[in-house]
Design a protein around this motif. Structure first.
Motif, PDB file in Angstrom:
ATOM      1  N   GLY A 139      -5.123  -4.802   2.779  1.00  9.44           N
ATOM      2  CA  GLY A 139      -5.854  -4.291   3.942  1.00  9.44           C
ATOM      3  C   GLY A 139      -5.320  -4.717   5.284  1.00  9.44           C
ATOM      4  N   GLU A 140      -4.882  -5.971   5.385  1.00  3.47           N
ATOM      5  CA  GLU A 140      -4.381  -6.491   6.671  1.00  3.47           C
ATOM      6  C   GLU A 140      -3.174  -5.704   7.161  1.00  3.47           C
ATOM      7  OE1 GLU A 140      -5.265  -9.474   8.660  1.00  3.47           O
ATOM      8  OE2 GLU A 140      -7.147  -8.928   7.661  1.00  3.47           O
ATOM      9  N   GLU A 141      -2.375  -5.230   6.221  1.00  7.69           N
ATOM     10  CA  GLU A 141      -1.109  -4.556   6.569  1.00  7.69           C
ATOM     11  C   GLU A 141      -1.236  -3.037   6.660  1.00  7.69           C
ATOM     12  OE1 GLU A 141      -0.554  -8.540   5.315  1.00  7.69           O
ATOM     13  OE2 GLU A 141      -1.364  -6.916   4.070  1.00  7.69           O
ATOM     14  N   VAL A 142      -2.414  -2.512   6.362  1.00  6.63           N
ATOM     15  CA  VAL A 142      -2.614  -1.060   6.346  1.00  6.63           C
ATOM     16  C   VAL A 142      -3.472  -0.644   7.529  1.00  6.63           C
ATOM     17  CG1 VAL A 142      -3.575   0.886   5.029  1.00  6.63           C
ATOM     18  CG2 VAL A 142      -2.408  -0.971   3.834  1.00  6.63           C
ATOM     19  N   ASP A 143      -3.026   0.387   8.249  1.00  2.00           N
ATOM     20  CA  ASP A 143      -3.763   0.837   9.437  1.00  2.00           C
ATOM     21  C   ASP A 143      -4.776   1.928   9.136  1.00  2.00           C
ATOM     22  OD1 ASP A 143      -2.336  -0.631  11.736  1.00  2.00           O
ATOM     23  OD2 ASP A 143      -0.670   0.226  10.598  1.00  2.00           O
ATOM     24  N   GLY A 144      -4.597   2.629   8.022  1.00  5.05           N
ATOM     25  CA  GLY A 144      -5.529   3.703   7.720  1.00  5.05           C
ATOM     26  C   GLY A 144      -5.158   4.429   6.443  1.00  5.05           C
ATOM     27  N   VAL A 145      -5.842   5.548   6.221  1.00  2.00           N
ATOM     28  CA  VAL A 145      -5.679   6.331   4.991  1.00  2.00           C
ATOM     29  C   VAL A 145      -5.358   7.777   5.352  1.00  2.00           C
ATOM     30  CG1 VAL A 145      -6.774   7.065   2.826  1.00  2.00           C
ATOM     31  CG2 VAL A 145      -7.369   4.844   3.844  1.00  2.00           C
ATOM     32  N   ALA A 146      -4.397   8.369   4.631  1.00  2.00           N
ATOM     33  CA  ALA A 146      -4.036   9.778   4.807  1.00  2.00           C
ATOM     34  C   ALA A 146      -4.539  10.573   3.597  1.00  2.00           C
ATOM     35  CB  ALA A 146      -2.520   9.918   4.953  1.00  2.00           C
ATOM     36  N   TRP A 147      -5.047  11.773   3.863  1.00  4.90           N
ATOM     37  CA  TRP A 147      -5.684  12.586   2.818  1.00  4.90           C
ATOM     38  C   TRP A 147      -5.121  14.003   2.773  1.00  4.90           C
ATOM     39  CZ3 TRP A 147      -9.404  10.236  -0.210  1.00  4.90           C
ATOM     40  CH2 TRP A 147      -9.988   9.054   0.279  1.00  4.90           C
ATOM     41  N   HIS A 148      -5.196  14.635   1.578  1.00 10.53           N
ATOM     42  CA  HIS A 148      -4.855  16.052   1.374  1.00 10.53           C
ATOM     43  C   HIS A 148      -6.066  16.765   0.772  1.00 10.53           C
ATOM     44  CE1 HIS A 148      -0.255  15.038   0.947  1.00 10.53           C
ATOM     45  NE2 HIS A 148      -0.800  14.529   2.025  1.00 10.53           N
ATOM     46  N   TRP A 149      -6.061  18.086   0.809  1.00  4.89           N
ATOM     47  CA  TRP A 149      -7.258  18.840   0.403  1.00  4.89           C
ATOM     48  C   TRP A 149      -7.166  19.541  -0.952  1.00  4.89           C
ATOM     49  CZ3 TRP A 149      -7.372  22.914   4.961  1.00  4.89           C
ATOM     50  CH2 TRP A 149      -6.497  23.970   4.704  1.00  4.89           C
ATOM     51  N   TYR A 150      -6.165  19.235  -1.780  1.00  4.75           N
ATOM     52  CA  TYR A 150      -5.968  20.007  -3.018  1.00  4.75           C
ATOM     53  C   TYR A 150      -6.838  19.537  -4.186  1.00  4.75           C
ATOM     54  CZ  TYR A 150      -1.845  21.034  -0.178  1.00  4.75           C
ATOM     55  OH  TYR A 150      -1.007  21.358   0.854  1.00  4.75           O
ATOM     56  N   GLY A 151      -7.868  18.769  -3.907  1.00  3.20           N
ATOM     57  CA  GLY A 151      -8.800  18.312  -4.943  1.00  3.20           C
ATOM     58  C   GLY A 151      -9.877  17.457  -4.311  1.00  3.20           C
ATOM     59  N   GLY A 152     -11.127  17.590  -4.785  1.00  3.87           N
ATOM     60  CA  GLY A 152     -12.211  16.764  -4.274  1.00  3.87           C
ATOM     61  C   GLY A 152     -12.853  17.322  -3.015  1.00  3.87           C
ATOM     62  N   GLU A 153     -13.638  16.470  -2.323  1.00  2.54           N
ATOM     63  CA  GLU A 153     -14.390  16.870  -1.130  1.00  2.54           C
ATOM     64  C   GLU A 153     -14.057  15.952   0.037  1.00  2.54           C
ATOM     65  OE1 GLU A 153     -16.391  19.503  -1.106  1.00  2.54           O
ATOM     66  OE2 GLU A 153     -16.186  19.908  -3.260  1.00  2.54           O
ATOM     67  N   ALA A 154     -14.193  16.498   1.255  1.00  2.00           N
ATOM     68  CA  ALA A 154     -13.857  15.736   2.464  1.00  2.00           C
ATOM     69  C   ALA A 154     -14.724  14.488   2.638  1.00  2.00           C
ATOM     70  CB  ALA A 154     -13.974  16.633   3.701  1.00  2.00           C
ATOM     71  N   SER A 155     -15.883  14.461   1.995  1.00  2.00           N
ATOM     72  CA  SER A 155     -16.776  13.297   2.104  1.00  2.00           C
ATOM     73  C   SER A 155     -16.119  12.022   1.585  1.00  2.00           C
ATOM     74  CB  SER A 155     -18.077  13.554   1.343  1.00  2.00           C
ATOM     75  OG  SER A 155     -17.799  13.880  -0.013  1.00  2.00           O
ATOM     76  N   ALA A 156     -15.060  12.157   0.766  1.00  2.00           N
ATOM     77  CA  ALA A 156     -14.324  10.971   0.294  1.00  2.00           C
ATOM     78  C   ALA A 156     -13.770  10.183   1.475  1.00  2.00           C
ATOM     79  CB  ALA A 156     -13.192  11.382  -0.643  1.00  2.00           C
ATOM     80  N   GLN A 157     -13.400  10.883   2.542  1.00  2.00           N
ATOM     81  CA  GLN A 157     -12.874  10.212   3.744  1.00  2.00           C
ATOM     82  C   GLN A 157     -13.902   9.231   4.296  1.00  2.00           C
ATOM     83  OE1 GLN A 157     -10.213  14.057   5.314  1.00  2.00           O
ATOM     84  NE2 GLN A 157     -11.927  13.344   6.535  1.00  2.00           N
ATOM     85  N   THR A 158     -15.161   9.670   4.353  1.00  2.00           N
ATOM     86  CA  THR A 158     -16.225   8.824   4.885  1.00  2.00           C
ATOM     87  C   THR A 158     -16.519   7.661   3.942  1.00  2.00           C
ATOM     88  OG1 THR A 158     -17.212  10.585   6.197  1.00  2.00           O
ATOM     89  CG2 THR A 158     -18.676   8.793   5.524  1.00  2.00           C
ATOM     90  N   LYS A 159     -16.487   7.921   2.646  1.00  3.09           N
ATOM     91  CA  LYS A 159     -16.744   6.862   1.654  1.00  3.09           C
ATOM     92  C   LYS A 159     -15.778   5.691   1.866  1.00  3.09           C
ATOM     93  CE  LYS A 159     -16.589   5.952  -3.333  1.00  3.09           C
ATOM     94  NZ  LYS A 159     -16.343   6.501  -4.678  1.00  3.09           N
ATOM     95  N   VAL A 160     -14.495   6.000   2.031  1.00  4.67           N
ATOM     96  CA  VAL A 160     -13.494   4.941   2.216  1.00  4.67           C
ATOM     97  C   VAL A 160     -13.611   4.335   3.612  1.00  4.67           C
ATOM     98  CG1 VAL A 160     -11.025   4.422   2.239  1.00  4.67           C
ATOM     99  CG2 VAL A 160     -11.959   5.943   0.493  1.00  4.67           C
ATOM    100  N   TYR A 161     -13.863   5.169   4.611  1.00  6.45           N
ATOM    101  CA  TYR A 161     -14.021   4.689   5.992  1.00  6.45           C
ATOM    102  C   TYR A 161     -15.170   3.675   6.088  1.00  6.45           C
ATOM    103  CZ  TYR A 161     -15.123   4.803  10.998  1.00  6.45           C
ATOM    104  OH  TYR A 161     -15.383   4.451  12.305  1.00  6.45           O
ATOM    105  N   GLU A 162     -16.272   3.979   5.411  1.00  6.53           N
ATOM    106  CA  GLU A 162     -17.433   3.080   5.472  1.00  6.53           C
ATOM    107  C   GLU A 162     -17.196   1.792   4.696  1.00  6.53           C
ATOM    108  OE1 GLU A 162     -20.645   5.611   4.234  1.00  6.53           O
ATOM    109  OE2 GLU A 162     -20.994   6.340   6.295  1.00  6.53           O
ATOM    110  N   ALA A 163     -16.357   1.860   3.670  1.00  5.29           N
ATOM    111  CA  ALA A 163     -16.044   0.645   2.892  1.00  5.29           C
ATOM    112  C   ALA A 163     -15.100  -0.274   3.653  1.00  5.29           C
ATOM    113  CB  ALA A 163     -15.433   1.031   1.551  1.00  5.29           C
ATOM    114  N   PHE A 164     -14.248   0.322   4.507  1.00  5.07           N
ATOM    115  CA  PHE A 164     -13.276  -0.466   5.274  1.00  5.07           C
ATOM    116  C   PHE A 164     -13.308  -0.020   6.735  1.00  5.07           C
ATOM    117  CE2 PHE A 164     -11.821  -1.045   0.965  1.00  5.07           C
ATOM    118  CZ  PHE A 164     -11.406  -2.373   0.936  1.00  5.07           C
ATOM    119  N   ALA A 165     -14.350  -0.484   7.433  1.00  6.57           N
ATOM    120  CA  ALA A 165     -14.547  -0.093   8.830  1.00  6.57           C
ATOM    121  C   ALA A 165     -13.336  -0.495   9.658  1.00  6.57           C
ATOM    122  CB  ALA A 165     -15.807  -0.752   9.379  1.00  6.57           C
ATOM    123  N   GLY A 166     -12.973   0.371  10.580  1.00  6.25           N
ATOM    124  CA  GLY A 166     -11.848   0.069  11.454  1.00  6.25           C
ATOM    125  C   GLY A 166     -10.531   0.645  10.987  1.00  6.25           C
ATOM    126  N   LYS A 167     -10.477   1.088   9.737  1.00  8.84           N
ATOM    127  CA  LYS A 167      -9.248   1.715   9.233  1.00  8.84           C
ATOM    128  C   LYS A 167      -9.267   3.209   9.590  1.00  8.84           C
ATOM    129  CE  LYS A 167      -7.719  -2.089   7.458  1.00  8.84           C
ATOM    130  NZ  LYS A 167      -6.678  -2.845   8.195  1.00  8.84           N
TER     131      LYS A 167
END
Length: 449
Positions: free
Chosen positions: A262-290
């Motif tokens: 986590g210390e070395e990672v600035d954020g998460v990149a996502w694609h839309w070919y599977g799942g729902e956009a709400s996954a972005q929020t799930k990870v964002y809320e687990a690691f605030a500030g990323k």
């Protein structure tokens, strides 16, 4: 006094058309009204922007097939903030992707040879088309941010010995980190700062017919934490590191990487070919500030034209932005009449570019993706901050941003099956009332003077 600038899309023959307040259809008194409530006191993420990729294929088509006059036109219409739609993010492949004329990396070697220092590294391939176009884009839009993602490490670093299939060998983790350093330094020498990189495009997918590389979450965490980030620090490189770069259906992957590095990672990149956009929020809320970024989504022949395809980009774009993303990046900037070029052996391509360049006739066409992106990028400018927008009817989708000049940009989409009454309010004050047709998009720029 409040001024409005508005653009509306109602169908294939009416895309991103400028409309005045007088041209909006008055509300139907016999129908209930959906209220869109804007609250600029409730704020979320700051935008980097919208864009697509100068794949090898896209860059070749724009730089070599189009005439100089056509090239000037398309670059202006893509990137200029006033005379075009102001795209401000480019995500370029580091080496060949599926949309390339040949399979290449920046350090290709004969079989059984290695280059631990990456002394043979060269971006000469990109100097023909990708770099001149990226420089032109930056010249047209000074807010431009560049992202970079490899589809594969050079073959000699991999278990397969090829850019097709395989994984990165442990002993070449340091050399691969150096590969990134040299790429960023080489682009900087051309006046092109790399804002962010991902270690691997679609790390869970191992295609058998174009460059790709499996990189399990634990391996990516190890590579970022113990090799890539330390190499950046040693070389005073400020580029951000975004993990994952794959579909919404596997949030466990970025959660693992963030847990381990986590210390070395600035954020998460996502694609839309599977799942729902709400996954972005799930990870964002687990690691605030990323940071959250959406780095690839392509339209194509698997979605029926026109209405379903256009609606998909608008609908999904709104959801991506409502789930904390700082960017919304589609795929190829340009493809030809056969949805290519693609790497040899790829087979039939079904993807759609932002523009189409016909290699036979030299005709230039702006696709539905161009106009769908325009609904966002022409009004939501870099550094705009998302504000709250709520609707009392789920079928009327919305997202809103406050630009740095104080203007408010709203994108509305009627996802229902019939025309609906819509009222837009800002802090309880009614701004606009109108009818919005089924599957129509309306973008509104609000200037309160």
């Amino acid at each position: 006094m409040t001024k409005f600038k508005m653009y509306k899309s109602t169908g294939e023959d009416a895309l991103f058309v400028s409309v005045s307040q007088d041209q909006l259809k008055p509300q139907d008194s016999g129908t209930e009204t959906t209220t869109i409530l804007l609250d600029d006191q409730q704020t979320y993420q700051e935008m980097d922007g919208f864009g697509a990729s100068f794949t090898d294929s896209s860059a070749y088509l724009i730089n070599q097939i189009l005439s100089e006059e056509q090239r000037t036109e398309v670059m202006t219409r893509l990137f200029h903030p006033e005379e075009g739609i102001g795209l401000s993010v480019i995500r370029n492949p580091m080496g060949a992707s599926d949309y390339a004329r040949t399979v290449y990396s920046y350090n290709d070697l004969p079989e059984n040879q290695t280059d631990p220092e990456c002394s043979g590294f060269s971006i000469a391939h990109d100097e023909a088309d990708v770099i001149p176009l990226t420089q032109k884009a930056l010249e047209l839009n000074s807010d431009l941010k560049l992202f970079a993602s490899p589809w594969s490490a050079p073959g000699w670093m991999k278990t397969s010995g090829s850019m097709i299939t395989g994984q990165l060998k442990n002993e070449w983790y340091p050399a691969y980190a150096e590969y990134f350093v040299k790429y960023i330094q080489a682009y900087a020498s051309h006046g092109l700062p790399i804002h962010a990189v991902t270690p691997q495009n679609e790390a869970l997918y191992e295609p058998g017919h174009y460059p790709g590389m499996l990189m399990p979450a634990e391996a990516q965490a190890d590579f970022i934490k113990n090799h890539l980030k330390p190499a950046f620090v040693r070389n005073d490189i400020q580029s951000k590191v975004l993990c994952y770069d794959h579909n919404w259906d596997r949030p466990d992957y970025p959660l693992t990487v963030l847990e381990e590095a986590g210390e070395e990672v600035d954020g998460v990149a996502w694609h839309w070919y599977g799942g729902e956009a709400s996954a972005q929020t799930k990870v964002y809320e687990a690691f605030a500030g990323k940071e959250v970024h959406f780095t690839e989504g392509s339209g194509g022949e698997w979605i029926p034209p026109f209405e379903q395809a256009f609606s998909n980009v608008i609908r999904t774009g709104i959801e991506i932005l409502r789930n904390y993303s700082k960017s919304f990046v589609l795929w190829n900037m340009a493809l030809d009449e056969n949805n290519g070029p693609t790497v040899p052996g790829f087979g039939k391509s079904t993807c759609r570019g932002i523009v189409k360049v016909n290699q036979q006739t030299k005709e230039l066409t702006y696709t539905l993706d161009y106009y769908a992106l325009a609904h966002f990028s022409a009004l939501i400018r870099p550094k705009a901050v998302r504000i709250d927008s709520s609707s009392n009817e789920a079928s009327i989708r919305s997202v809103a941003f406050k630009n740095t000049d104080g203007s408010i940009a709203v994108v509305l989409f009627n996802d229902g099956e019939k025309t609906g009454n819509v009222q837009v309010q800002l802090k309880e004050e009614e701004l606009l009332s109108f009818q919005l047709e089924s599957k129509s998009a309306l973008s509104i720029l609000i200037n309160q003077e």
